[in-house]
Design a protein around this motif. Sequence first.
Motif, PDB file in Angstrom:
ATOM      1  N   ILE A 131       0.791  -1.101   0.064  1.00 48.90           N
ATOM      2  CA  ILE A 131      -0.197   0.113  -0.126  1.00 48.90           C
ATOM      3  C   ILE A 131       0.889   1.145  -0.177  1.00 48.90           C
ATOM      4  CG2 ILE A 131      -1.843   1.363   1.373  1.00 48.90           C
ATOM      5  CD1 ILE A 131      -2.614  -1.207   2.331  1.00 48.90           C
ATOM      6  N   TYR A 132       0.789   2.245  -0.860  1.00 48.31           N
ATOM      7  CA  TYR A 132       1.280   3.247  -0.838  1.00 48.31           C
ATOM      8  C   TYR A 132       0.244   4.602  -1.137  1.00 48.31           C
ATOM      9  CZ  TYR A 132       5.413   0.724  -2.261  1.00 48.31           C
ATOM     10  OH  TYR A 132       6.514  -0.352  -2.240  1.00 48.31           O
ATOM     11  N   THR A 133       0.822   5.753  -1.159  1.00 45.38           N
ATOM     12  CA  THR A 133      -0.039   7.002  -1.311  1.00 45.38           C
ATOM     13  C   THR A 133       0.402   7.585  -2.424  1.00 45.38           C
ATOM     14  OG1 THR A 133      -0.393   7.169   1.278  1.00 45.38           O
ATOM     15  CG2 THR A 133      -0.771   9.048  -0.206  1.00 45.38           C
ATOM     16  N   ILE A 134      -0.502   7.896  -3.130  1.00 45.23           N
ATOM     17  CA  ILE A 134      -0.175   8.716  -4.672  1.00 45.23           C
ATOM     18  C   ILE A 134      -0.992   9.866  -4.592  1.00 45.23           C
ATOM     19  CG2 ILE A 134       0.191   6.389  -5.962  1.00 45.23           C
ATOM     20  CD1 ILE A 134      -2.397   6.711  -7.043  1.00 45.23           C
ATOM     21  N   TYR A 135      -0.423  10.704  -5.399  1.00 43.71           N
ATOM     22  CA  TYR A 135      -0.978  12.146  -5.416  1.00 43.71           C
ATOM     23  C   TYR A 135      -1.184  12.474  -6.902  1.00 43.71           C
ATOM     24  CZ  TYR A 135       0.480  12.282  -0.805  1.00 43.71           C
ATOM     25  OH  TYR A 135       0.623  12.014   0.620  1.00 43.71           O
ATOM     26  N   HIS A 136      -2.420  11.890  -7.468  1.00 43.86           N
ATOM     27  CA  HIS A 136      -2.764  12.297  -8.818  1.00 43.86           C
ATOM     28  C   HIS A 136      -3.277  13.379  -8.985  1.00 43.86           C
ATOM     29  CE1 HIS A 136      -4.531  11.642 -12.912  1.00 43.86           C
ATOM     30  NE2 HIS A 136      -3.663  10.479 -12.926  1.00 43.86           N
ATOM     31  N   THR A 137      -2.829  14.078 -10.428  1.00 49.36           N
ATOM     32  CA  THR A 137      -3.573  15.706 -10.343  1.00 49.36           C
ATOM     33  C   THR A 137      -4.902  15.647 -10.430  1.00 49.36           C
ATOM     34  OG1 THR A 137      -3.378  15.124 -12.786  1.00 49.36           O
ATOM     35  CG2 THR A 137      -1.476  16.273 -11.751  1.00 49.36           C
ATOM     36  N   SER A 138      -5.874  14.511 -10.608  1.00 46.48           N
ATOM     37  CA  SER A 138      -7.301  14.541 -10.698  1.00 46.48           C
ATOM     38  C   SER A 138      -7.823  14.728  -9.539  1.00 46.48           C
ATOM     39  CB  SER A 138      -7.677  13.515 -11.706  1.00 46.48           C
ATOM     40  OG  SER A 138      -7.379  12.121 -11.042  1.00 46.48           O
ATOM     41  N   LEU A 139      -6.954  14.170  -8.470  1.00 47.83           N
ATOM     42  CA  LEU A 139      -7.371  14.065  -6.848  1.00 47.83           C
ATOM     43  C   LEU A 139      -7.125  15.121  -6.085  1.00 47.83           C
ATOM     44  CD1 LEU A 139      -6.380  10.302  -6.601  1.00 47.83           C
ATOM     45  CD2 LEU A 139      -8.727  11.141  -7.431  1.00 47.83           C
ATOM     46  N   THR A 140      -8.159  15.358  -5.200  1.00 43.09           N
ATOM     47  CA  THR A 140      -7.646  16.511  -4.086  1.00 43.09           C
ATOM     48  C   THR A 140      -6.900  16.320  -3.142  1.00 43.09           C
ATOM     49  OG1 THR A 140      -9.769  15.856  -2.813  1.00 43.09           O
ATOM     50  CG2 THR A 140     -10.344  17.524  -4.655  1.00 43.09           C
ATOM     51  N   HIS A 141      -6.745  15.178  -2.822  1.00 46.98           N
ATOM     52  CA  HIS A 141      -5.666  14.787  -1.916  1.00 46.98           C
ATOM     53  C   HIS A 141      -5.005  13.441  -2.305  1.00 46.98           C
ATOM     54  CE1 HIS A 141      -8.729  12.055  -0.220  1.00 46.98           C
ATOM     55  NE2 HIS A 141      -9.511  12.620  -0.318  1.00 46.98           N
ATOM     56  N   GLY A 142      -4.168  12.739  -1.412  1.00 45.44           N
ATOM     57  CA  GLY A 142      -3.568  11.796  -1.405  1.00 45.44           C
ATOM     58  C   GLY A 142      -4.551  10.392  -1.375  1.00 45.44           C
ATOM     59  N   LEU A 143      -4.302   9.713  -2.139  1.00 51.74           N
ATOM     60  CA  LEU A 143      -4.924   8.267  -2.478  1.00 51.74           C
ATOM     61  C   LEU A 143      -4.275   7.150  -1.914  1.00 51.74           C
ATOM     62  CD1 LEU A 143      -7.627   6.645  -2.944  1.00 51.74           C
ATOM     63  CD2 LEU A 143      -6.753   6.801  -5.592  1.00 51.74           C
ATOM     64  N   GLN A 144      -4.825   6.395  -1.031  1.00 50.92           N
ATOM     65  CA  GLN A 144      -4.019   5.032  -0.658  1.00 50.92           C
ATOM     66  C   GLN A 144      -4.418   3.899  -1.864  1.00 50.92           C
ATOM     67  OE1 GLN A 144      -4.489   4.006   3.482  1.00 50.92           O
ATOM     68  NE2 GLN A 144      -2.358   4.370   3.765  1.00 50.92           N
ATOM     69  N   VAL A 145      -3.479   3.383  -2.370  1.00 52.11           N
ATOM     70  CA  VAL A 145      -3.679   2.229  -3.335  1.00 52.11           C
ATOM     71  C   VAL A 145      -2.737   1.173  -2.961  1.00 52.11           C
ATOM     72  CG1 VAL A 145      -4.430   3.910  -5.093  1.00 52.11           C
ATOM     73  CG2 VAL A 145      -2.090   3.228  -4.935  1.00 52.11           C
ATOM     74  N   TYR A 146      -2.968  -0.124  -3.641  1.00 49.50           N
ATOM     75  CA  TYR A 146      -2.211  -1.213  -3.566  1.00 49.50           C
ATOM     76  C   TYR A 146      -1.434  -1.252  -4.939  1.00 49.50           C
ATOM     77  CZ  TYR A 146      -0.235  -5.728  -2.631  1.00 49.50           C
ATOM     78  OH  TYR A 146       0.641  -6.771  -2.230  1.00 49.50           O
ATOM     79  N   CYS A 147       0.008  -1.132  -4.848  1.00 49.65           N
ATOM     80  CA  CYS A 147       0.693  -1.205  -5.919  1.00 49.65           C
ATOM     81  C   CYS A 147       1.301  -2.692  -6.251  1.00 49.65           C
ATOM     82  CB  CYS A 147       1.839  -0.176  -5.951  1.00 49.65           C
ATOM     83  SG  CYS A 147       1.422   1.614  -5.928  1.00 49.65           S
ATOM     84  N   ASP A 148       1.227  -3.133  -7.519  1.00 51.73           N
ATOM     85  CA  ASP A 148       1.889  -4.390  -7.810  1.00 51.73           C
ATOM     86  C   ASP A 148       3.154  -4.050  -8.388  1.00 51.73           C
ATOM     87  OD1 ASP A 148       2.760  -6.631  -8.981  1.00 51.73           O
ATOM     88  OD2 ASP A 148       0.630  -7.368  -9.639  1.00 51.73           O
ATOM     89  N   MET A 149       4.365  -4.204  -7.760  1.00 52.28           N
ATOM     90  CA  MET A 149       5.640  -3.775  -8.234  1.00 52.28           C
ATOM     91  C   MET A 149       6.352  -4.887  -8.824  1.00 52.28           C
ATOM     92  SD  MET A 149       5.505  -0.821  -7.936  1.00 52.28           S
ATOM     93  CE  MET A 149       5.410   0.735  -6.742  1.00 52.28           C
ATOM     94  N   GLU A 150       5.748  -6.249  -9.039  1.00 47.30           N
ATOM     95  CA  GLU A 150       6.604  -7.414  -9.584  1.00 47.30           C
ATOM     96  C   GLU A 150       5.991  -7.924 -11.006  1.00 47.30           C
ATOM     97  OE1 GLU A 150       6.109 -10.147  -6.561  1.00 47.30           O
ATOM     98  OE2 GLU A 150       7.449  -9.219  -5.028  1.00 47.30           O
TER      99      GLU A 150
END
Length: 430
Positions: A131-150
């Motif tokens: 789980i990481y927090t991303i800050y996409h320009t379309s969102l008003t604040h940080g969003l917690q998402v699950y990242c698959d890095m493999e």
Amino acid sequence: MEVVIVTVLMVLMVQTCHSANQQRFMKTLYLAENRAVLNKVIQWKTVSSPVICGRDCSMNPNCGSFNYYIRKRICVLNNASRAHSADDFVELPGSLYYDDNVNNPSFSAPIIESYSSCLKMYQAGYRDNGIYTIYHTSLTHGLQVYCDMETDGGGWTVFQRRQDGSVDFYRNWADYQSGFGDLQKEFWLGNAIMRDLTGSGHWQLREDMEDWQSRIAWASYGEFNVTGDKYTLQVGSYDNRSTAGDSLTDHNGRSFTTKDQDNDEHSNNCAKKGNGAWWFTGCLTSHLNGQYYQDGDLLKFQGIQWKSWKGTEYSLKKCSMKLRQVYCDMETDGGGWIVFQRRHDGSVDFYRNWTEYQSGFGDLHNEFWLGNNILRDLTGSGQWELRVEMEDWESITSWASYGEFAVTGDNYTLHVGSYDAQSTAGDLMA
């Protein structure tokens, strides 16, 4: 990786008038940087500074704390404080948290560089699934998402997972709109979030599946987004190397249907028929949000379905859906180009190893290599053109174009042809 910034603004003073007797009072609020209380919102608005936000909190008898999101200037009033809602008090870069507890400054978190997607985090060196927090320009604040890095080069944002039936997916429109479940286990990220994320840029889609004999398969698409108030599916460019077959193209252009909002073409509600929710037609060739069963063999169209792999009388054991962004040039030669390499100032080292070229590196807004895995996936189906843009040190530009381009196999073999004779740079790729 971390940059710590020390601030001298630790206390916010707010002076207001008491609405009942007009007595003046001073309320002192204390700051915890890069922190926020979540899930306790009573009101939010755009304001110019945290001082205004603090004034509004002091004037609201139900306000126990507030968050101020610096980048978007969003003020969020909460009906609980850190002390009363410890589980909802989280690290959130870019957020200022205030309440009347004098110990708040000791809870400040260091400022960590923010990223707009799982792919950006992967390219910055993050390699662990989680789980990481991303800050996409379309969102008003940080969003917690699950990242698959493999999987397949990493950098995937997972928006759906089924694995054990612990979460009920037979839900209403509001639940699917906002999302539900546990990011570490089973979940749906939310239709509104998917629409916001895919509302700009170019996105890939991948589905990973597992049957009850532990056999795995996958399906990948070079184009994916969710649009409009009915969260319409837009999907295309099926990767014919996929092992699960194509069971989603038939759902392209379909609106989302739940048990309480019927947008499909069937005389009955397909969500009710399949005990789930999906981009139904009349009704399905796939349904990864169907009811979870503890066995594979079922009645027709029941359970977690992917027809092209397992037919219509088999329910999958596990599945996940994930998306990943690629960069597009919408101006050059008619637009619609996916940019997979850029050099312009030497800010990124291109003398890299096999793994880095395989997964990609750099910054999509500056210098980068998109990744050999991604190139192979994208060009695995359909016909692709290649264009190479160049500029010399006298600012003279040139280009070369090819009508055929693909990258194939484990060694990422180049296939290029049909050189455009109008090109100004000459043919050095054939």
